[in-house]
Motif scaffolding. Structure first.
Motif, PDB file in Angstrom:
ATOM      1  N   PRO A  27      -8.549  -3.748  -4.466  1.00 57.45           N
ATOM      2  CA  PRO A  27      -8.004  -2.760  -3.534  1.00 57.45           C
ATOM      3  C   PRO A  27      -9.123  -2.021  -2.792  1.00 57.45           C
ATOM      4  CG  PRO A  27      -7.918  -1.923  -5.773  1.00 57.45           C
ATOM      5  CD  PRO A  27      -8.380  -3.348  -5.874  1.00 57.45           C
ATOM      6  N   SER A  28      -8.825  -1.589  -1.595  1.00 60.13           N
ATOM      7  CA  SER A  28      -9.783  -0.761  -0.861  1.00 60.13           C
ATOM      8  C   SER A  28      -9.918   0.586  -1.557  1.00 60.13           C
ATOM      9  CB  SER A  28      -9.308  -0.557   0.583  1.00 60.13           C
ATOM     10  OG  SER A  28      -8.102   0.206   0.616  1.00 60.13           O
ATOM     11  N   TRP A  29     -10.982   1.318  -1.235  1.00 60.41           N
ATOM     12  CA  TRP A  29     -11.222   2.607  -1.893  1.00 60.41           C
ATOM     13  C   TRP A  29     -10.066   3.575  -1.635  1.00 60.41           C
ATOM     14  CZ3 TRP A  29     -13.600   4.542  -5.743  1.00 60.41           C
ATOM     15  CH2 TRP A  29     -13.836   5.914  -5.839  1.00 60.41           C
ATOM     16  N   ASN A  30      -9.564   3.609  -0.401  1.00 60.55           N
ATOM     17  CA  ASN A  30      -8.457   4.510  -0.093  1.00 60.55           C
ATOM     18  C   ASN A  30      -7.192   4.146  -0.863  1.00 60.55           C
ATOM     19  OD1 ASN A  30     -10.019   5.974   1.606  1.00 60.55           O
ATOM     20  ND2 ASN A  30      -8.925   5.505   3.480  1.00 60.55           N
ATOM     21  N   LEU A  31      -6.966   2.852  -1.061  1.00 64.23           N
ATOM     22  CA  LEU A  31      -5.789   2.433  -1.828  1.00 64.23           C
ATOM     23  C   LEU A  31      -5.932   2.844  -3.294  1.00 64.23           C
ATOM     24  CD1 LEU A  31      -3.082   0.992  -1.963  1.00 64.23           C
ATOM     25  CD2 LEU A  31      -4.307  -1.173  -2.250  1.00 64.23           C
ATOM     26  N   ILE A  32      -7.147   2.732  -3.838  1.00 63.29           N
ATOM     27  CA  ILE A  32      -7.383   3.170  -5.223  1.00 63.29           C
ATOM     28  C   ILE A  32      -7.064   4.659  -5.368  1.00 63.29           C
ATOM     29  CG2 ILE A  32      -9.164   3.559  -6.970  1.00 63.29           C
ATOM     30  CD1 ILE A  32     -10.554   1.022  -5.978  1.00 63.29           C
ATOM     31  N   ILE A  33      -7.551   5.466  -4.417  1.00 62.19           N
ATOM     32  CA  ILE A  33      -7.297   6.913  -4.466  1.00 62.19           C
ATOM     33  C   ILE A  33      -5.798   7.188  -4.436  1.00 62.19           C
ATOM     34  CG2 ILE A  33      -7.562   9.072  -3.194  1.00 62.19           C
ATOM     35  CD1 ILE A  33     -10.276   8.057  -2.235  1.00 62.19           C
ATOM     36  N   LEU A  34      -5.098   6.497  -3.535  1.00 60.87           N
ATOM     37  CA  LEU A  34      -3.665   6.712  -3.373  1.00 60.87           C
ATOM     38  C   LEU A  34      -2.905   6.358  -4.647  1.00 60.87           C
ATOM     39  CD1 LEU A  34      -1.351   7.376  -1.329  1.00 60.87           C
ATOM     40  CD2 LEU A  34      -1.239   4.922  -0.884  1.00 60.87           C
ATOM     41  N   ARG A  40       3.338  12.304  -0.280  1.00 63.15           N
ATOM     42  CA  ARG A  40       2.268  13.283  -0.499  1.00 63.15           C
ATOM     43  C   ARG A  40       1.402  13.388   0.747  1.00 63.15           C
ATOM     44  NH1 ARG A  40      -0.465  12.922  -6.317  1.00 63.15           N
ATOM     45  NH2 ARG A  40      -1.607  14.556  -5.230  1.00 63.15           N
ATOM     46  N   GLU A  41       0.943  14.590   1.038  1.00 67.56           N
ATOM     47  CA  GLU A  41       0.117  14.819   2.226  1.00 67.56           C
ATOM     48  C   GLU A  41      -1.363  14.899   1.895  1.00 67.56           C
ATOM     49  OE1 GLU A  41       1.547  18.276   4.165  1.00 67.56           O
ATOM     50  OE2 GLU A  41       3.492  17.392   4.717  1.00 67.56           O
ATOM     51  N   ASP A  42      -1.716  14.910   0.599  1.00 65.99           N
ATOM     52  CA  ASP A  42      -3.114  15.108   0.196  1.00 65.99           C
ATOM     53  C   ASP A  42      -3.800  13.797  -0.180  1.00 65.99           C
ATOM     54  OD1 ASP A  42      -1.530  14.729  -2.022  1.00 65.99           O
ATOM     55  OD2 ASP A  42      -2.696  16.068  -3.321  1.00 65.99           O
ATOM     56  N   VAL A  43      -3.236  12.677   0.254  1.00 73.68           N
ATOM     57  CA  VAL A  43      -3.824  11.370  -0.075  1.00 73.68           C
ATOM     58  C   VAL A  43      -4.040  10.582   1.216  1.00 73.68           C
ATOM     59  CG1 VAL A  43      -2.831  11.248  -2.387  1.00 73.68           C
ATOM     60  CG2 VAL A  43      -1.522  10.391  -0.431  1.00 73.68           C
ATOM     61  N   PRO A  44      -4.941   9.573   1.198  1.00 70.98           N
ATOM     62  CA  PRO A  44      -5.207   8.788   2.417  1.00 70.98           C
ATOM     63  C   PRO A  44      -3.973   8.032   2.891  1.00 70.98           C
ATOM     64  CG  PRO A  44      -6.879   8.382   0.729  1.00 70.98           C
ATOM     65  CD  PRO A  44      -5.776   9.139   0.071  1.00 70.98           C
ATOM     66  N   SER A  45      -3.875   7.838   4.198  1.00 71.73           N
ATOM     67  CA  SER A  45      -2.754   7.083   4.776  1.00 71.73           C
ATOM     68  C   SER A  45      -3.227   5.909   5.620  1.00 71.73           C
ATOM     69  CB  SER A  45      -1.885   8.006   5.636  1.00 71.73           C
ATOM     70  OG  SER A  45      -2.654   8.565   6.697  1.00 71.73           O
ATOM     71  N   LYS A  46      -4.559   5.707   5.699  1.00 69.57           N
ATOM     72  CA  LYS A  46      -5.101   4.601   6.477  1.00 69.57           C
ATOM     73  C   LYS A  46      -6.006   3.731   5.607  1.00 69.57           C
ATOM     74  CE  LYS A  46      -5.026   7.052  10.917  1.00 69.57           C
ATOM     75  NZ  LYS A  46      -5.834   7.523  12.079  1.00 69.57           N
ATOM     76  N   ASN A  47      -6.245   2.508   6.072  1.00 69.74           N
ATOM     77  CA  ASN A  47      -7.091   1.545   5.354  1.00 69.74           C
ATOM     78  C   ASN A  47      -6.607   1.343   3.926  1.00 69.74           C
ATOM     79  OD1 ASN A  47      -9.184  -0.308   5.039  1.00 69.74           O
ATOM     80  ND2 ASN A  47     -10.626   1.248   4.332  1.00 69.74           N
ATOM     81  N   LEU A  48      -5.299   1.188   3.786  1.00 65.65           N
ATOM     82  CA  LEU A  48      -4.709   0.895   2.482  1.00 65.65           C
ATOM     83  C   LEU A  48      -4.519  -0.610   2.407  1.00 65.65           C
ATOM     84  CD1 LEU A  48      -2.070   3.759   2.579  1.00 65.65           C
ATOM     85  CD2 LEU A  48      -4.336   3.807   1.520  1.00 65.65           C
ATOM     86  N   ALA A  49      -5.460  -1.288   1.745  1.00 65.83           N
ATOM     87  CA  ALA A  49      -5.497  -2.745   1.828  1.00 65.83           C
ATOM     88  C   ALA A  49      -6.025  -3.362   0.554  1.00 65.83           C
ATOM     89  CB  ALA A  49      -6.380  -3.164   3.010  1.00 65.83           C
ATOM     90  N   VAL A  50      -5.691  -4.657   0.401  1.00 63.95           N
ATOM     91  CA  VAL A  50      -6.324  -5.498  -0.609  1.00 63.95           C
ATOM     92  C   VAL A  50      -7.386  -6.327   0.101  1.00 63.95           C
ATOM     93  CG1 VAL A  50      -6.012  -7.402  -2.215  1.00 63.95           C
ATOM     94  CG2 VAL A  50      -4.309  -5.581  -2.104  1.00 63.95           C
ATOM     95  N   LEU A  51      -8.614  -6.296  -0.406  1.00 54.17           N
ATOM     96  CA  LEU A  51      -9.741  -6.944   0.263  1.00 54.17           C
ATOM     97  C   LEU A  51      -9.793  -8.433  -0.062  1.00 54.17           C
ATOM     98  CD1 LEU A  51     -12.388  -4.140  -0.361  1.00 54.17           C
ATOM     99  CD2 LEU A  51     -10.803  -4.388   1.555  1.00 54.17           C
ATOM    100  N   ALA A  52     -10.770  -9.106   0.551  1.00 50.78           N
ATOM    101  CA  ALA A  52     -10.842 -10.560   0.478  1.00 50.78           C
ATOM    102  C   ALA A  52     -10.986 -11.090  -0.946  1.00 50.78           C
ATOM    103  CB  ALA A  52     -12.006 -11.063   1.333  1.00 50.78           C
ATOM    104  N   ASN A  53     -11.609 -10.303  -1.836  1.00 51.53           N
ATOM    105  CA  ASN A  53     -11.812 -10.779  -3.214  1.00 51.53           C
ATOM    106  C   ASN A  53     -10.690 -10.341  -4.150  1.00 51.53           C
ATOM    107  OD1 ASN A  53     -12.356  -8.060  -3.430  1.00 51.53           O
ATOM    108  ND2 ASN A  53     -14.118  -8.327  -4.784  1.00 51.53           N
ATOM    109  N   GLY A  54      -9.611  -9.788  -3.589  1.00 48.46           N
ATOM    110  CA  GLY A  54      -8.472  -9.389  -4.400  1.00 48.46           C
ATOM    111  C   GLY A  54      -8.498  -7.959  -4.885  1.00 48.46           C
TER     112      GLY A  54
END
Length: 343
Positions: free
Chosen positions: A321-328, A305-319
């Motif tokens: 997901p990053s905001w962009n990963l949640i959106i994706l 998909r081209e309408d979703v974030p492609s950067k900062n897709l990560a699991v953070l230190a407390n386990g």
């Protein structure tokens, strides 16, 4: 026995560089260099120190910078003939002064610099594989390849300026660039920064952690109080460095109050553990800014998909997901639900 000898040598060299710096006009206010529990060598308070206090001033005359490099006519001529970045100029300057030995104006400072580093650019391929992380392995190889390309570019300069073949080698170049990466301090209008005697004895502390939503907030579930109560001890804000153009000196300034014998830290910025390893050669056991990035392969279907974030897709230190990963992931879930419904 060897470790004890190394410790005594390092302590002696630390005392010598402090003495040399003070003789050259540096000023230490309420602090001293010492052996510390966190970081081996560091700066501790010898009296109560206030917030916003200038605890170290290092005069411009003993800073190592591109400016001091260009005082050498040979380096000025070299820059006229070859296009060099400011980082390359400062690295050449560091190696050239190291080759002078006791005849260098910075000899006490150069003598106490680390003999080796553990930055990512120093990892061999078989060593990088032990990270067992595709991003880490890829970053190692990229860092090492960049430094090899830089070394190939400056080799004619090193051969013209330095007689000692060891200080013209790729290993010597790695040492010089690692010294700059891990020890230079920021100054305006010069990306290379400056090497600051005594100032680089301060150890690192991260900035306050970001606001991280708790897992139950993300997952919309209830977790027992005992399991979720981790405490919220707020550590002191670390100090910072700045160049005082009015007095022509580099200053270290506190951002908290300290009592006698406390170690005083500096904040270099916000880093993940991989970024700390890349720039400084160490990691933190409890790094609130750490995160695990996903590879393209991990989320292959989502990237169609081209309408979703492609950067900062990560699991953070407390386990979480990053905001962009949640959106994706939400977008992907909705797409599958629509597909299932239409089918």
């Amino acid at each position: 026995m060897e470790n004890a000898r190394t410790t005594r040598r390092e302590d002696r060299e630390m005392e010598e560089v402090v003495k040399w710096g003070l003789e050259k006009g540096a000023l230490m206010h309420g602090i001293r260099a010492a052996r510390v529990d966190q970081g081996q060598r560091g700066i501790v308070a010898v009296e109560n120190v206030g917030n916003g206090q200038v605890i170290l001033s290092v005069p411009r005359a003993i800073l190592m910078s591109v400016e001091t490099a260009r005082l050498d006519p040979a380096i000025r001529r070299m820059e006229e003939q070859v296009s060099l970045t400011s980082q390359q100029v400062l690295a050449i300057h560091l190696l050239q002064e190291s080759a002078k030995g006791k005849h260098s104006a910075w000899f006490p400072y150069l003598k106490q610099l680390p003999r080796g580093y553990t930055l990512l650019s120093h990892f061999l391929h078989k060593e990088s594989l032990e990270m067992q992380d595709v991003h880490g392995i890829d970053r190692c190889m990229k860092c090492r390849n960049v430094e090899r390309e830089n070394w190939q570019q400056v080799r004619p300069c090193l051969e013209a300026l330095i007689a000692n073949t060891k200080l013209r080698s790729f290993q010597a170049w790695l040492w010089a660039t690692a010294t700059l990466d891990s020890r230079t301090m920021f100054i305006p209008n010069d990306r290379a920064g400056v090497l600051t005697p005594i100032g680089d004895l301060f150890n690192y502390a991260p900035p306050p952690p970001p606001y991280l939503r708790k897992p139950e907030e993300v997952l919309n579930i209830v977790i027992g109080a005992e399991e979720n109560d981790r405490g919220a001890d707020q550590e002191k804000d670390a100090g910072y460095g700045t160049y005082d153009t009015h007095n022509n000196q580099y200053q270290i300034i506190t951002c908290a109050e300290y009592t006698k014998h406390e170690q005083i830290f500096l904040c270099y910025g916000r880093y993940t553990n991989l970024e700390l390893l890349q720039s400084y050669g160490f990691m933190m056991e409890d790094n609130k800014h750490d995160q695990h990035l996903f590879s393209d392969g991990d989320l292959h279907d989502c990237f169609k998909r081209e309408d979703v974030p492609s950067k900062n897709l990560a699991v953070l230190a407390n386990g979480c997901p990053s905001w962009n990963l949640i959106i994706l992931l939400r977008a992907q879930t909705q797409a599958k639900e629509v597909l299932n419904y239409s089918g």
